[in-house]
Design a protein around this motif. Sequence first.
Motif, mmCIF file in Angstrom:
data_model
loop_
_atom_site.group_PDB
_atom_site.id
_atom_site.type_symbol
_atom_site.label_atom_id
_atom_site.label_comp_id
_atom_site.label_asym_id
_atom_site.label_seq_id
_atom_site.Cartn_x
_atom_site.Cartn_y
_atom_site.Cartn_z
ATOM 1 N N VAL A 1 -7.266 6.848 6.295
ATOM 2 C CA VAL A 1 -8.111 7.570 7.243
ATOM 3 C C VAL A 1 -7.590 9.007 7.296
ATOM 4 O O VAL A 1 -6.462 9.253 7.730
ATOM 5 C CB VAL A 1 -8.069 6.917 8.644
ATOM 6 C CG1 VAL A 1 -8.977 7.678 9.606
ATOM 7 C CG2 VAL A 1 -8.482 5.447 8.557
ATOM 8 N N SER A 2 -8.397 9.944 6.846
ATOM 9 C CA SER A 2 -7.929 11.329 6.693
ATOM 10 C C SER A 2 -7.777 12.032 8.042
ATOM 11 O O SER A 2 -8.374 11.634 9.051
ATOM 12 C CB SER A 2 -8.911 12.120 5.820
ATOM 13 O OG SER A 2 -10.107 12.379 6.521
ATOM 14 N N LYS A 3 -6.990 13.092 8.024
ATOM 15 C CA LYS A 3 -6.799 13.934 9.208
ATOM 16 C C LYS A 3 -7.480 15.293 9.037
ATOM 17 O O LYS A 3 -7.382 16.157 9.902
ATOM 18 C CB LYS A 3 -5.299 14.123 9.466
ATOM 19 C CG LYS A 3 -4.577 12.811 9.805
ATOM 20 C CD LYS A 3 -3.096 13.059 10.025
ATOM 21 C CE LYS A 3 -2.382 11.797 10.494
ATOM 22 N NZ LYS A 3 -2.503 10.686 9.536
ATOM 23 N N THR A 4 -8.128 15.468 7.889
ATOM 24 C CA THR A 4 -8.867 16.703 7.630
ATOM 25 C C THR A 4 -10.317 16.365 7.296
ATOM 26 O O THR A 4 -10.631 15.229 6.902
ATOM 27 C CB THR A 4 -8.242 17.482 6.458
ATOM 28 O OG1 THR A 4 -8.261 16.643 5.282
ATOM 29 C CG2 THR A 4 -6.812 17.896 6.783
ATOM 30 N N ARG B 1 -12.818 11.220 6.411
ATOM 31 C CA ARG B 1 -13.167 10.240 5.374
ATOM 32 C C ARG B 1 -12.296 9.000 5.509
ATOM 33 O O ARG B 1 -11.190 9.058 6.042
ATOM 34 C CB ARG B 1 -12.994 10.850 3.977
ATOM 35 C CG ARG B 1 -11.553 11.157 3.603
ATOM 36 C CD ARG B 1 -11.443 11.900 2.275
ATOM 37 N NE ARG B 1 -10.054 12.218 1.910
ATOM 38 C CZ ARG B 1 -9.386 13.277 2.371
ATOM 39 N NH1 ARG B 1 -9.973 14.135 3.208
ATOM 40 N NH2 ARG B 1 -8.134 13.489 1.985
ATOM 41 N N ILE B 2 -12.823 7.901 4.983
ATOM 42 C CA ILE B 2 -12.044 6.668 4.861
ATOM 43 C C ILE B 2 -12.053 6.275 3.393
ATOM 44 O O ILE B 2 -13.110 5.988 2.822
ATOM 45 C CB ILE B 2 -12.632 5.530 5.714
ATOM 46 C CG1 ILE B 2 -12.714 5.929 7.188
ATOM 47 C CG2 ILE B 2 -11.789 4.264 5.563
ATOM 48 C CD1 ILE B 2 -13.363 4.885 8.074
ATOM 49 N N CYS B 3 -10.880 6.296 2.788
ATOM 50 C CA CYS B 3 -10.738 5.892 1.383
ATOM 51 C C CYS B 3 -10.309 4.428 1.322
ATOM 52 O O CYS B 3 -9.658 3.912 2.246
ATOM 53 C CB CYS B 3 -9.704 6.759 0.673
ATOM 54 S SG CYS B 3 -10.096 8.528 0.650
ATOM 55 N N GLU B 4 -10.641 3.781 0.199
ATOM 56 C CA GLU B 4 -10.306 2.362 0.032
ATOM 57 C C GLU B 4 -9.927 2.104 -1.424
ATOM 58 O O GLU B 4 -10.551 2.642 -2.343
ATOM 59 C CB GLU B 4 -11.499 1.501 0.416
ATOM 60 C CG GLU B 4 -11.324 0.021 0.123
ATOM 61 C CD GLU B 4 -12.634 -0.734 0.249
ATOM 62 O OE1 GLU B 4 -12.678 -1.666 1.055
ATOM 63 O OE2 GLU B 4 -13.597 -0.391 -0.461
ATOM 64 N N LYS B 5 -8.897 1.294 -1.618
ATOM 65 C CA LYS B 5 -8.527 0.856 -2.966
ATOM 66 C C LYS B 5 -7.805 -0.484 -2.873
ATOM 67 O O LYS B 5 -7.402 -0.929 -1.783
ATOM 68 C CB LYS B 5 -7.660 1.894 -3.665
ATOM 69 C CG LYS B 5 -6.279 2.097 -3.042
ATOM 70 C CD LYS B 5 -5.491 3.117 -3.854
ATOM 71 C CE LYS B 5 -4.110 3.368 -3.267
ATOM 72 N NZ LYS B 5 -3.335 4.336 -4.094
ATOM 73 N N CYS C 1 0.838 -1.192 0.000
ATOM 74 C CA CYS C 1 0.000 0.000 0.000
ATOM 75 C C CYS C 1 0.877 1.248 0.000
ATOM 76 O O CYS C 1 2.032 1.206 0.471
ATOM 77 C CB CYS C 1 -0.900 0.028 1.234
ATOM 78 S SG CYS C 1 -2.179 -1.252 1.264
ATOM 79 N N PRO C 2 0.370 2.366 -0.504
ATOM 80 C CA PRO C 2 1.140 3.614 -0.461
ATOM 81 C C PRO C 2 1.443 4.021 0.978
ATOM 82 O O PRO C 2 0.778 3.589 1.927
ATOM 83 C CB PRO C 2 0.224 4.627 -1.152
ATOM 84 C CG PRO C 2 -0.732 3.796 -1.948
ATOM 85 C CD PRO C 2 -0.917 2.538 -1.170
ATOM 86 N N GLU C 3 2.419 4.877 1.127
ATOM 87 C CA GLU C 3 2.783 5.361 2.460
ATOM 88 C C GLU C 3 1.602 6.131 3.077
ATOM 89 O O GLU C 3 0.950 6.935 2.417
ATOM 90 C CB GLU C 3 4.009 6.277 2.372
ATOM 91 C CG GLU C 3 4.533 6.718 3.733
ATOM 92 C CD GLU C 3 5.776 7.581 3.609
ATOM 93 O OE1 GLU C 3 6.249 8.089 4.635
ATOM 94 O OE2 GLU C 3 6.296 7.729 2.478
ATOM 95 N N GLY C 4 1.352 5.858 4.335
ATOM 96 C CA GLY C 4 0.241 6.511 5.021
ATOM 97 C C GLY C 4 -1.069 5.753 4.920
ATOM 98 O O GLY C 4 -2.063 6.134 5.540
#
Length: 262
Positions: A142-145, A249-253, A128-131
């Motif tokens: 999981v966003s911080k904004t 927000r929670i993004c998923e890929k 997975c990408p960093e972060g």
Amino acid sequence: MELNYVNGLLTDAGLTYSNINEHRVHDQIETSNEQMEKCMQHTIRALQKNQDSDRKLWKTMLTFIIILGFLHLLSIAIMLTLSVHQINHLKEVRQTLNSQNTSLQNYIERQTTYIKVFAEFGEMFVCCPEGWIMFIYKCYYVSKTTETWQNSRNLCKAAGADLVIIDFNEEQDFLEQYTVNQSSYWIGLTDIEVEGQWCWVDRPFSNCSSVKGIDHWAKGEPSKAGGENCAAMKYASWYDRHCTQMNYRICEKKASLCSIKG
């Protein structure tokens, strides 16, 4: 007192002994008749009382039979109602299980694809990408904004992802550990197209019923309040919110294939 014999009969004051006996017999007959009449009246009253008692007894028995019949019919109605409720409940359970089975099969097919790719490229691994956080070959951010629901989805898409689609309970459990605070996190669930018809963003509207397989709505949710058409996760449960509300927000890929050699 002067007594005389007249024609062989004893007389006193013009009364003969024969007349006296006739009076006595007449009195006795009247007395007997009165007694018989009283006896008959008593018998008739007794019979009337018995008839009244019989009527009361029959009325009581009839009332008891009617009440018993009513209770029997009521018990049948209750059993039929319970049977219908149980049948409807079993139908709902079957639909839920079928939907969960479909979701699980789709998930297994996706993971099988990853396994085949990994077998073909032996020196590759899933990353997975960093972060981002990995869970079963999927990456989550999981966003911080905070942003609105639509802006959050646009940001997820810009990163090659989308708002999270929760396909199974284990995925929900995994995400809960990253949403333990009092904040709300947008997920990819909405009823924007048809009010009350909640759909995941990765499937067509015609297949919205599949959302029934996973249900983590909080008590009383969705609240059906006007304008609350976007879902957010909070305290490990789902809530419907106004889409213009500012939330995390929670993004998923899908996870990527990375080379072991770097």
